[in-house]
Design a protein around this motif. Structure first.
Motif, PDB file in Angstrom:
ATOM      1  N   SER A  94       3.362 -13.895   7.542  1.00 33.51           N
ATOM      2  CA  SER A  94       4.962 -13.004   7.887  1.00 33.51           C
ATOM      3  C   SER A  94       5.728 -13.291   7.074  1.00 33.51           C
ATOM      4  CB  SER A  94       5.397 -13.935   9.185  1.00 33.51           C
ATOM      5  OG  SER A  94       3.986 -12.960   9.924  1.00 33.51           O
ATOM      6  N   ALA A  95       6.732 -12.717   6.814  1.00 27.50           N
ATOM      7  CA  ALA A  95       7.828 -12.928   5.591  1.00 27.50           C
ATOM      8  C   ALA A  95       8.150 -11.415   4.694  1.00 27.50           C
ATOM      9  CB  ALA A  95       7.079 -13.606   4.178  1.00 27.50           C
ATOM     10  N   VAL A  96       9.123 -11.790   3.599  1.00 28.34           N
ATOM     11  CA  VAL A  96       9.294 -10.333   3.144  1.00 28.34           C
ATOM     12  C   VAL A  96       9.022 -10.185   1.930  1.00 28.34           C
ATOM     13  CG1 VAL A  96      11.188  -9.402   2.262  1.00 28.34           C
ATOM     14  CG2 VAL A  96      11.824 -10.199   4.469  1.00 28.34           C
ATOM     15  N   TYR A  97       8.427  -9.052   1.684  1.00 28.30           N
ATOM     16  CA  TYR A  97       7.133  -9.460   0.394  1.00 28.30           C
ATOM     17  C   TYR A  97       8.318  -8.710  -0.637  1.00 28.30           C
ATOM     18  CZ  TYR A  97       3.773 -11.971   1.949  1.00 28.30           C
ATOM     19  OH  TYR A  97       3.213 -13.423   2.812  1.00 28.30           O
ATOM     20  N   LEU A  98       8.937  -9.033  -1.883  1.00 28.16           N
ATOM     21  CA  LEU A  98       9.507  -9.204  -2.760  1.00 28.16           C
ATOM     22  C   LEU A  98       8.388  -7.947  -4.546  1.00 28.16           C
ATOM     23  CD1 LEU A  98      12.683 -11.028  -2.435  1.00 28.16           C
ATOM     24  CD2 LEU A  98      12.187  -8.555  -1.458  1.00 28.16           C
ATOM     25  N   CYS A  99       9.109  -7.228  -4.958  1.00 25.21           N
ATOM     26  CA  CYS A  99       8.653  -6.378  -5.807  1.00 25.21           C
ATOM     27  C   CYS A  99       9.405  -7.083  -6.587  1.00 25.21           C
ATOM     28  CB  CYS A  99       8.044  -5.467  -5.681  1.00 25.21           C
ATOM     29  SG  CYS A  99       7.502  -4.820  -7.464  1.00 25.21           S
TER      30      CYS A  99
ATOM     31  N   GLU B  27      -3.307 -10.814  13.270  1.00 23.38           N
ATOM     32  CA  GLU B  27      -4.412 -11.775  12.024  1.00 23.38           C
ATOM     33  C   GLU B  27      -5.310 -11.173  12.242  1.00 23.38           C
ATOM     34  OE1 GLU B  27      -3.962 -15.937  15.263  1.00 23.38           O
ATOM     35  OE2 GLU B  27      -3.117 -16.543  12.470  1.00 23.38           O
ATOM     36  N   GLY B  28      -5.808 -11.914  11.350  1.00 23.39           N
ATOM     37  CA  GLY B  28      -7.582 -11.575  10.512  1.00 23.39           C
ATOM     38  C   GLY B  28      -7.342 -10.130   9.781  1.00 23.39           C
ATOM     39  N   ASP B  29      -6.119  -9.497  10.189  1.00 24.06           N
ATOM     40  CA  ASP B  29      -6.267  -7.464   9.429  1.00 24.06           C
ATOM     41  C   ASP B  29      -6.026  -7.934   8.041  1.00 24.06           C
ATOM     42  OD1 ASP B  29      -4.372  -5.862  11.892  1.00 24.06           O
ATOM     43  OD2 ASP B  29      -6.492  -6.726  11.406  1.00 24.06           O
ATOM     44  N   THR B  30      -6.300  -7.021   7.135  1.00 21.15           N
ATOM     45  CA  THR B  30      -6.408  -6.756   5.563  1.00 21.15           C
ATOM     46  C   THR B  30      -4.932  -5.585   5.328  1.00 21.15           C
ATOM     47  OG1 THR B  30      -7.957  -7.358   5.222  1.00 21.15           O
ATOM     48  CG2 THR B  30      -7.443  -6.025   3.370  1.00 21.15           C
ATOM     49  N   VAL B  31      -3.684  -5.904   4.936  1.00 18.16           N
ATOM     50  CA  VAL B  31      -3.032  -5.089   4.736  1.00 18.16           C
ATOM     51  C   VAL B  31      -2.705  -4.606   2.950  1.00 18.16           C
ATOM     52  CG1 VAL B  31      -1.544  -6.285   6.238  1.00 18.16           C
ATOM     53  CG2 VAL B  31      -1.019  -7.096   4.261  1.00 18.16           C
ATOM     54  N   THR B  32      -1.762  -3.525   2.888  1.00 21.20           N
ATOM     55  CA  THR B  32      -1.669  -3.558   0.979  1.00 21.20           C
ATOM     56  C   THR B  32      -0.494  -2.871   1.754  1.00 21.20           C
ATOM     57  OG1 THR B  32      -3.680  -2.593   0.317  1.00 21.20           O
ATOM     58  CG2 THR B  32      -2.147  -2.207  -0.390  1.00 21.20           C
ATOM     59  N   LEU B  33       0.029  -4.005  -0.117  1.00 24.49           N
ATOM     60  CA  LEU B  33       2.058  -3.474  -0.101  1.00 24.49           C
ATOM     61  C   LEU B  33       2.145  -2.290  -1.492  1.00 24.49           C
ATOM     62  CD1 LEU B  33       3.398  -7.439   1.076  1.00 24.49           C
ATOM     63  CD2 LEU B  33       2.436  -4.690   3.057  1.00 24.49           C
ATOM     64  N   ASN B  34       2.648  -1.463  -1.200  1.00 24.41           N
ATOM     65  CA  ASN B  34       2.917  -0.716  -2.233  1.00 24.41           C
ATOM     66  C   ASN B  34       4.525  -0.814  -3.350  1.00 24.41           C
ATOM     67  OD1 ASN B  34       0.433   0.351  -1.802  1.00 24.41           O
ATOM     68  ND2 ASN B  34       2.192   1.293   0.162  1.00 24.41           N
ATOM     69  N   CYS B  35       3.863  -1.099  -4.403  1.00 21.75           N
ATOM     70  CA  CYS B  35       5.175  -1.208  -5.167  1.00 21.75           C
ATOM     71  C   CYS B  35       5.502  -0.292  -6.331  1.00 21.75           C
ATOM     72  CB  CYS B  35       5.867  -2.800  -5.477  1.00 21.75           C
ATOM     73  SG  CYS B  35       7.396  -2.344  -6.834  1.00 21.75           S
ATOM     74  N   SER B  36       6.372   1.278  -6.064  1.00 25.92           N
ATOM     75  CA  SER B  36       6.062   2.255  -7.954  1.00 25.92           C
ATOM     76  C   SER B  36       8.003   1.723  -8.004  1.00 25.92           C
ATOM     77  CB  SER B  36       6.191   3.485  -6.795  1.00 25.92           C
ATOM     78  OG  SER B  36       7.327   3.536  -6.383  1.00 25.92           O
ATOM     79  N   TYR B  37       7.984   2.085  -9.367  1.00 24.98           N
ATOM     80  CA  TYR B  37       8.814   1.901 -10.424  1.00 24.98           C
ATOM     81  C   TYR B  37       9.208   2.774 -11.248  1.00 24.98           C
ATOM     82  CZ  TYR B  37       5.360  -0.115 -14.268  1.00 24.98           C
ATOM     83  OH  TYR B  37       4.135   0.051 -14.488  1.00 24.98           O
ATOM     84  N   GLU B  38      10.534   2.717 -11.940  1.00 19.93           N
ATOM     85  CA  GLU B  38      10.620   3.547 -13.139  1.00 19.93           C
ATOM     86  C   GLU B  38      11.502   2.894 -13.650  1.00 19.93           C
ATOM     87  OE1 GLU B  38      10.742   7.113 -10.204  1.00 19.93           O
ATOM     88  OE2 GLU B  38      12.712   7.439 -11.761  1.00 19.93           O
ATOM     89  N   VAL B  39      11.382   2.457 -15.081  1.00 27.96           N
ATOM     90  CA  VAL B  39      11.743   1.638 -16.177  1.00 27.96           C
ATOM     91  C   VAL B  39      12.555   2.508 -16.798  1.00 27.96           C
ATOM     92  CG1 VAL B  39      11.887  -0.425 -13.872  1.00 27.96           C
ATOM     93  CG2 VAL B  39       9.995  -0.242 -16.124  1.00 27.96           C
ATOM     94  N   THR B  40      13.490   1.340 -18.044  1.00 27.80           N
ATOM     95  CA  THR B  40      13.067   2.412 -19.270  1.00 27.80           C
ATOM     96  C   THR B  40      12.003   1.690 -20.191  1.00 27.80           C
ATOM     97  OG1 THR B  40      15.614   2.669 -18.615  1.00 27.80           O
ATOM     98  CG2 THR B  40      14.646   3.381 -21.005  1.00 27.80           C
ATOM     99  N   ASN B  41      12.226   0.290 -20.363  1.00 24.20           N
ATOM    100  CA  ASN B  41      11.202  -0.590 -20.871  1.00 24.20           C
ATOM    101  C   ASN B  41      10.726  -1.466 -20.157  1.00 24.20           C
ATOM    102  OD1 ASN B  41      12.517   0.712 -23.590  1.00 24.20           O
ATOM    103  ND2 ASN B  41      14.131   0.257 -22.883  1.00 24.20           N
ATOM    104  N   PHE B  42       9.608  -0.626 -19.561  1.00 27.42           N
ATOM    105  CA  PHE B  42       8.641  -2.010 -18.835  1.00 27.42           C
ATOM    106  C   PHE B  42       8.235  -3.361 -19.787  1.00 27.42           C
ATOM    107  CE2 PHE B  42       6.050  -3.311 -14.676  1.00 27.42           C
ATOM    108  CZ  PHE B  42       5.080  -4.263 -15.332  1.00 27.42           C
TER     109      PHE B  42
END
Lengths: 111, 112
Positions: free
Chosen positions: B84-89, B15-30
């Motif tokens: 607390s959870a699953v974070y979806l991109c 508790e109190g920490d800062t978090v960074t979650l990453n998401c990279s993508y490759e799509v044809t027509n973003f």
């Protein structure tokens, strides 16, 4: 209140039974989707619909079928359930925007 | 083949920490990138990003998109156990109208 509903929330059933998972939304959305999600895994699109009488198969092959006779309903049917169908099934809907609203899900266990 | 990759796959913080979650993508027509939070059941919508460099913010959560480098980050400051959870991109490909391509998710556990 506008929302998206799924029933049942949990289902345990024997092999070979026919089952229908219900999904309904009161938001008037044209587009509806079914996703399958195994524990700890990503969501996979199995069916989608752009409107009444429109249904398409998604990216993940599925033995289930869907129908869209009314805008608000998008039921999913398994004619003969098997243990390999055990999973969580999530229904979603969207309108003109890209944001999809998800129902609470149905957790299916086939014995 | 279109794909969305999230990292890390799991993360444990206090508790109190800062978090960074990453998401990279490759799509044809973003068209857009969406972040969802999934607790025990259904994903709930957090943000939708369409333009590079414009931060979206909601309380302790914020997100930004880089369309040149094809990634997005989700920041959570002053984490709480309720985070607390699953974070979806997910990425919306305009060539597949209405369909979202999901990443595997990042499971975040925040300890007291």
């Amino acid at each position: 209140e506008a929302d998206i509903y799924q029933t049942p929330r949990y289902l345990v059933i024997g092999t070979g039974k026919k089952i229908t998972l219900e999904c309904s939304q009161t938001m008037g959305h044209d587009k509806m989707y079914w996703y399958q999600q195994d524990p700890g895994m990503e969501l996979h699109l199995i069916h989608y619909s752009y409107g009444v009488n429109s249904t398409e198969k998604g990216d993940l092959s599925s033995e289930s079928t869907v129908s869209r006779i009314r805008t608000e309903h998008f039921p999913l049917t398994l004619e003969s359930a098997r243990p390999s169908h055990t999973s969580q099934y999530l229904c979603a809907s969207s309108n003109r925007g890209n944001e999809q609203f998800f129902g609470p899900g149905t957790r299916l266990t086939v014995l | 083949e279109d794909k969305v990759v999230q990292s890390p796959l799991s993360l444990v913080v206090h508790e109190g920490d800062t978090v960074t979650l990453n998401c990279s993508y490759e799509v044809t027509n973003f068209r857009s990138l969406l972040w969802y939070k999934q607790e025990k059941k259904a994903p709930t919508f957090l943000f939708m990003l369409t333009s590079s460099g414009i931060e979206k913010k909601s309380g302790r959560l914020s997100s930004i998109l880089d369309k040149k480098e094809l990634f997005s980050i989700l920041n959570i400051t002053a984490t709480q156990t309720g985070d607390s959870a699953v974070y979806l991109c997910a990425v919306h490909d305009s060539g597949n109208t209405g369909k979202l391509i999901f990443g595997q998710g990042t499971t975040l556990q925040v300890k007291p």
